[in-house]
Structure formats: structure tokens, C-alpha cells
Design a protein around this motif. Structure first.
Motif, mmCIF file in Angstrom:
data_model
loop_
_atom_site.group_PDB
_atom_site.id
_atom_site.type_symbol
_atom_site.label_atom_id
_atom_site.label_comp_id
_atom_site.label_asym_id
_atom_site.label_seq_id
_atom_site.Cartn_x
_atom_site.Cartn_y
_atom_site.Cartn_z
ATOM 1 N N ASN A 1 0.891 -1.406 -0.095
ATOM 2 C CA ASN A 1 -0.273 -0.116 0.175
ATOM 3 C C ASN A 1 0.912 1.373 0.107
ATOM 4 N N PHE A 2 1.094 1.957 -0.981
ATOM 5 C CA PHE A 2 1.802 3.128 -1.308
ATOM 6 C C PHE A 2 1.163 4.387 -0.863
ATOM 7 N N ARG A 3 -0.019 4.468 -0.595
ATOM 8 C CA ARG A 3 -0.846 5.505 -0.347
ATOM 9 C C ARG A 3 -1.173 5.065 1.283
ATOM 10 N N LYS A 4 -0.487 5.584 2.155
ATOM 11 C CA LYS A 4 -0.943 5.386 3.540
ATOM 12 C C LYS A 4 -1.735 6.510 3.897
ATOM 13 N N GLY A 5 -2.716 5.971 4.847
ATOM 14 C CA GLY A 5 -3.678 6.786 5.404
ATOM 15 C C GLY A 5 -5.010 6.869 4.352
ATOM 16 N N ARG A 6 -4.942 6.703 3.241
ATOM 17 C CA ARG A 6 -6.064 6.583 2.434
ATOM 18 C C ARG A 6 -6.597 5.343 2.427
ATOM 19 N N ALA A 7 -7.845 5.102 2.308
ATOM 20 C CA ALA A 7 -8.429 3.745 2.220
ATOM 21 C C ALA A 7 -8.745 3.545 0.838
ATOM 22 N N ARG A 8 -8.666 2.191 0.282
ATOM 23 C CA ARG A 8 -8.882 1.952 -1.163
ATOM 24 C C ARG A 8 -10.480 1.972 -1.192
ATOM 25 N N GLU A 9 -10.696 2.689 -2.583
ATOM 26 C CA GLU A 9 -12.258 2.490 -2.903
ATOM 27 C C GLU A 9 -12.338 1.492 -3.432
ATOM 28 N N GLU A 10 -13.417 0.794 -3.359
ATOM 29 C CA GLU A 10 -14.270 -0.354 -4.153
ATOM 30 C C GLU A 10 -14.463 -0.063 -5.317
ATOM 31 N N LEU A 11 -13.976 -0.697 -6.355
ATOM 32 C CA LEU A 11 -14.341 -0.525 -7.900
ATOM 33 C C LEU A 11 -15.822 -1.178 -8.190
ATOM 34 N N GLU A 12 -16.737 -0.259 -8.665
ATOM 35 C CA GLU A 12 -17.896 -0.874 -9.180
ATOM 36 C C GLU A 12 -18.233 -0.502 -10.402
ATOM 37 N N ILE A 13 -19.007 -1.332 -11.007
ATOM 38 C CA ILE A 13 -19.388 -1.307 -12.580
ATOM 39 C C ILE A 13 -20.566 -0.844 -12.557
ATOM 40 N N ASN A 14 -21.129 0.045 -13.290
ATOM 41 C CA ASN A 14 -22.420 0.696 -13.303
ATOM 42 C C ASN A 14 -23.107 -0.077 -14.568
ATOM 43 N N LEU A 15 -24.170 -1.027 -14.447
ATOM 44 C CA LEU A 15 -24.750 -1.704 -15.433
ATOM 45 C C LEU A 15 -26.045 -1.039 -16.076
ATOM 46 N N ILE A 16 -26.211 0.285 -15.512
ATOM 47 C CA ILE A 16 -27.612 0.828 -15.982
ATOM 48 C C ILE A 16 -27.380 1.473 -17.423
ATOM 49 N N PRO A 17 -26.358 1.892 -17.911
ATOM 50 C CA PRO A 17 -25.981 2.402 -19.400
ATOM 51 C C PRO A 17 -25.880 0.969 -20.318
ATOM 52 N N PHE A 18 -25.303 -0.208 -19.665
ATOM 53 C CA PHE A 18 -25.168 -1.019 -20.422
ATOM 54 C C PHE A 18 -26.684 -1.826 -20.718
ATOM 55 N N ILE A 19 -27.372 -1.904 -19.887
ATOM 56 C CA ILE A 19 -28.789 -2.453 -19.841
ATOM 57 C C ILE A 19 -29.471 -1.317 -20.868
ATOM 58 N N ASP A 20 -29.317 -0.117 -20.691
ATOM 59 C CA ASP A 20 -29.889 0.973 -21.655
ATOM 60 C C ASP A 20 -29.788 0.779 -23.364
ATOM 61 N N VAL A 21 -28.349 0.452 -23.362
ATOM 62 C CA VAL A 21 -27.931 0.129 -24.731
ATOM 63 C C VAL A 21 -28.521 -1.188 -25.292
ATOM 64 N N LEU A 22 -28.287 -2.007 -24.465
ATOM 65 C CA LEU A 22 -29.285 -3.640 -24.940
ATOM 66 C C LEU A 22 -30.508 -3.556 -25.409
ATOM 67 N N LEU A 23 -31.086 -2.577 -24.447
ATOM 68 C CA LEU A 23 -32.697 -2.428 -24.671
ATOM 69 C C LEU A 23 -32.930 -1.847 -25.908
ATOM 70 N N VAL A 24 -32.155 -0.656 -26.219
ATOM 71 C CA VAL A 24 -32.350 0.079 -27.703
ATOM 72 C C VAL A 24 -31.982 -0.819 -28.726
ATOM 73 N N ILE A 25 -30.964 -1.645 -28.537
ATOM 74 C CA ILE A 25 -30.478 -2.656 -29.720
ATOM 75 C C ILE A 25 -31.807 -3.608 -29.879
ATOM 76 N N VAL A 26 -32.358 -4.219 -28.828
ATOM 77 C CA VAL A 26 -33.446 -5.277 -29.083
ATOM 78 C C VAL A 26 -34.573 -4.619 -29.606
ATOM 79 N N ILE A 27 -35.143 -3.291 -29.404
ATOM 80 C CA ILE A 27 -36.099 -2.609 -29.866
ATOM 81 C C ILE A 27 -35.918 -2.289 -31.477
ATOM 82 N N PHE A 28 -34.800 -2.025 -31.654
ATOM 83 C CA PHE A 28 -34.362 -1.587 -32.872
ATOM 84 C C PHE A 28 -34.513 -2.849 -33.854
ATOM 85 N N LEU A 29 -34.043 -4.063 -33.403
ATOM 86 C CA LEU A 29 -34.166 -5.365 -33.941
ATOM 87 C C LEU A 29 -35.671 -5.692 -34.052
ATOM 88 N N MET A 30 -36.444 -5.473 -33.079
ATOM 89 C CA MET A 30 -37.801 -6.048 -33.179
ATOM 90 C C MET A 30 -38.439 -5.019 -34.295
#
Length: 149
Positions: free
Chosen positions: A2-31
């Protein structure tokens, strides 16, 4: 390490909402862009007609066949057991109806409705079909009940 002393590591998170929105638009387009076509062996165009409801009901001959092979025409049991006897009985039932009603309108051929028991022999039903053909009645139908056991 840990090279950053005193700072806690932030947990990485992936936001899936934009991914779901894009997939929904693709499905609607195909339909929307997909063409749904029925592939058949013959390309046919069905005829169109403007049908109106019949003004009068056609005369109906109800032929009942029970499991023992007995016949009844319009709720009257008959003695005939073969196709020729049934044809005579069918014609006499039509003539009896013609005598009871006014035939000046030229009523069409009667409709023969076969009410066969589920356990009736196949030959007894065929006898009714043959009798209707012999008597000259072209309109034959079967009665059935809806639903199962």
C-alpha cells in the motif's frame, strides 16, 4: 503493498444501467426492423368477401348415434340400421318439415349434424355420412363438446 498511506482503497464498481439501456435500444431496433414472414410452399392470395349474416337459419337435421349403434333423427328414434334406410329416413324428415313450413322461399339444403357418442362404432358414423350423400345433402357437420374430463 500500500503506497498510499492513510487513504483507504475505494472499491471498484461497474455501473450496469447504461449497459442495460444500450441493450434495450438494440433489442427494440431489431424488433422494429425485422420482417416476420410466413414461409410456405405455395404463395397464395386468399380471396376476400363481404359476408352478411344469414337472414334465416337453415333447416338442421340432427342425427344422433349412440354407443349401441341406434340412430335418432331430430330426437325421434328410427329403426333403420343401414345407409339406405337412413337415407330414406333423412328424406322423409325433410319432407315432413317441408309440409309443416312454408317452402315458397325456396329453403336451401338442410344441414346434417351428426351427434355421435364417443364410444360409437366408426361404421355407424360412416353410415350416416353415406346416407347424407345418398339423400343428396351436401352439408354435413359433426357436433362436439368443448373441454376435457
Amino acid at each position: 503493498m500500500n503506497f498510499r498511506k492513510g487513504r483507504a482503497r475505494e472499491e471498484l464498481e461497474i455501473n450496469l444501467i447504461p449497459f442495460i439501456d444500450v441493450l434495450l435500444v438494440i433489442v427494440i431496433f431489431l424488433m422494429v426492423t425485422t420482417t416476420y414472414s410466413k414461409f410456405t410452399a405455395l404463395q397464395i392470395t386468399l380471396p376476400t368477401a363481404n359476408a352478411e349474416k344469414a337472414l334465416e337459419q337453415p333447416f338442421e337435421l340432427n342425427v344422433a348415434v349412440d354407443a349401441q349403434g341406434r340412430y335418432a333423427i331430430n330426437n325421434v328414434q328410427i329403426a333403420a340400421r343401414d345407409a339406405a334406410g337412413l337415407a330414406r329416413e333423412l328424406q322423409s324428415a325433410v319432407q315432413a318439415n317441408s309440409a309443416n313450413t312454408d317452402t315458397s322461399g325456396g329453403k336451401p339444403d338442410p344441414v346434417v349434424i351428426i351427434n355421435a357418442d364417443a364410444l360409437a362404432a366408426h361404421q355407424t358414423v360412416i353410415n350416416v355420412l353415406e346416407a347424407a350423400r345418398t339423400a343428396g345433402f351436401a352439408k354435413v357437420t359433426f357436433a362436439a363438446q368443448t373441454g376435457g374430463k
